[in-house]
Design a protein around this motif. Sequence first.
Motif, PDB file in Angstrom:
ATOM      1  N   GLU A  43      74.905  42.115  47.691  1.00  0.00           N
ATOM      2  CA  GLU A  43      74.721  40.841  48.380  1.00  0.00           C
ATOM      3  C   GLU A  43      74.974  39.681  47.412  1.00  0.00           C
ATOM      4  OE1 GLU A  43      70.748  40.593  49.840  1.00  0.00           O
ATOM      5  OE2 GLU A  43      70.891  42.400  51.073  1.00  0.00           O
ATOM      6  N   TYR A  55      70.397  37.519  61.862  1.00  0.00           N
ATOM      7  CA  TYR A  55      71.395  38.274  61.109  1.00  0.00           C
ATOM      8  C   TYR A  55      72.666  38.339  61.942  1.00  0.00           C
ATOM      9  CZ  TYR A  55      73.001  42.459  58.398  1.00  0.00           C
ATOM     10  OH  TYR A  55      73.684  43.364  57.620  1.00  0.00           O
ATOM     11  N   ARG A  81      67.503  47.758  49.414  1.00  0.00           N
ATOM     12  CA  ARG A  81      68.764  47.052  49.660  1.00  0.00           C
ATOM     13  C   ARG A  81      69.898  48.058  49.641  1.00  0.00           C
ATOM     14  NH1 ARG A  81      68.091  44.300  45.809  1.00  0.00           N
ATOM     15  NH2 ARG A  81      66.815  42.701  46.757  1.00  0.00           N
ATOM     16  N   GLU A  91      66.962  33.454  56.460  1.00  0.00           N
ATOM     17  CA  GLU A  91      65.545  33.774  56.478  1.00  0.00           C
ATOM     18  C   GLU A  91      64.714  32.531  56.178  1.00  0.00           C
ATOM     19  OE1 GLU A  91      65.653  38.309  54.702  1.00  0.00           O
ATOM     20  OE2 GLU A  91      65.877  36.635  53.295  1.00  0.00           O
ATOM     21  N   GLU A 150      65.737  45.782  57.207  1.00  0.00           N
ATOM     22  CA  GLU A 150      65.512  44.384  57.584  1.00  0.00           C
ATOM     23  C   GLU A 150      64.190  44.206  58.333  1.00  0.00           C
ATOM     24  OE1 GLU A 150      67.378  41.919  56.660  1.00  0.00           O
ATOM     25  OE2 GLU A 150      69.047  43.067  55.835  1.00  0.00           O
ATOM     26  N   TYR A 151      63.432  45.269  58.527  1.00  0.00           N
ATOM     27  CA  TYR A 151      62.202  45.227  59.324  1.00  0.00           C
ATOM     28  C   TYR A 151      61.259  46.300  58.804  1.00  0.00           C
ATOM     29  CZ  TYR A 151      64.897  49.057  61.242  1.00  0.00           C
ATOM     30  OH  TYR A 151      65.654  50.194  61.357  1.00  0.00           O
ATOM     31  N   ARG A 168      71.540  35.080  52.758  1.00  0.00           N
ATOM     32  CA  ARG A 168      72.128  36.273  52.155  1.00  0.00           C
ATOM     33  C   ARG A 168      73.475  36.564  52.802  1.00  0.00           C
ATOM     34  NH1 ARG A 168      68.045  39.955  54.350  1.00  0.00           N
ATOM     35  NH2 ARG A 168      69.282  41.630  53.445  1.00  0.00           N
ATOM     36  N   LYS A 197      63.926  35.229  61.145  1.00  0.00           N
ATOM     37  CA  LYS A 197      65.201  35.596  60.534  1.00  0.00           C
ATOM     38  C   LYS A 197      66.231  35.886  61.610  1.00  0.00           C
ATOM     39  CE  LYS A 197      65.229  39.749  58.636  1.00  0.00           C
ATOM     40  NZ  LYS A 197      65.026  40.798  57.598  1.00  0.00           N
ATOM     41  N   VAL A 207      72.745  36.431  56.762  1.00  0.00           N
ATOM     42  CA  VAL A 207      71.324  36.469  57.097  1.00  0.00           C
ATOM     43  C   VAL A 207      70.647  35.174  56.675  1.00  0.00           C
ATOM     44  CG1 VAL A 207      69.176  37.765  56.879  1.00  0.00           C
ATOM     45  CG2 VAL A 207      71.368  38.958  56.666  1.00  0.00           C
ATOM     46  N   LEU A 211      71.313  47.824  59.645  1.00  0.00           N
ATOM     47  CA  LEU A 211      70.174  46.903  59.705  1.00  0.00           C
ATOM     48  C   LEU A 211      68.905  47.523  59.125  1.00  0.00           C
ATOM     49  CD1 LEU A 211      70.676  45.430  63.281  1.00  0.00           C
ATOM     50  CD2 LEU A 211      71.372  44.435  61.109  1.00  0.00           C
TER      51      LEU A 211
END
Length: 200
Positions: free
Chosen positions: A125, A81, A121, A149, A49-50, A136, A79, A147, A46
Motif C-alpha cells: 500500500e 473502499y 495487510r 478512513e 478490513e473488518y 490508503r 470507512k 480506502v 477485503l
Amino acid sequence: KPLYAKAQPGPAYNRVASAEAEAVAAFRNSRVPFDNLPTGVDSTPLRGEYSYRNQELMMKITRKGVNRYFFFIKGKMWKFYDEVPLKENGPLGKDFAEARKKYDDAFRVLGRNVDADFKDRNYNEVDWQDATTHLRVIDRNITVGIVYEERATLNQLASLRTNKAVDTDTVDPDIAALVRPPGAPSAPPPADTKGKNKKK
C-alpha cells in the motif's frame, strides 16, 4: 436527479422511479453483518478490513464499473473502499505506478510505502493522512483499492474491537496436552499417595 429531469411524465418517469427503487433495494440487501458466523467476504481481497463480533457490517454499491464498500462499526460508517479497475485511459491509469502518481501529484507530497505482512495487510500500500482522514491506495495488480478512513475512529479501533479474532492455525490446548513431540521426555509417573509402592 438528471434522469428524473429528462424523463417525461408517464411511462418514462415510471421507469426511472422503478430503477431507483430497485437500486435502493439492492443496496439495502447488500448488508453483510460480521457477527459470529464466517462470511463469503473472508475469501475476497477485503479480508482484513473488518472484524467479527464487534458490531461491524458492510454494504456495497456499484456505479460506473466501480464497486464501493461502506464499512460500519457500532452503527457508524467510518470507512469506504473503492475497487477501481486499472486499464489504459482509465480513471487511475493502466497500472499501480500511474495510480500512485496521480495521488502524489494531487497531494504534492509522496505517499508512504507500507509493505504487505500477510497477517494484517495482504497487499502493498501507499498512504497519506491529514487531521481527519487516512487514505490508503492498495496495489491489487489489475485493480487498485482506494480506502478512506476516518482517523478519529481509526485511532480507537483497538478499544472498539474488544473481541479479538481466534487463531484457527493453532492447536487446541487440550489436544496439545495429549500430543507429545518426538524426542520429548515422558511424563514422570504419578505420585504414590497411598504408599503402595513403599518398601517394607
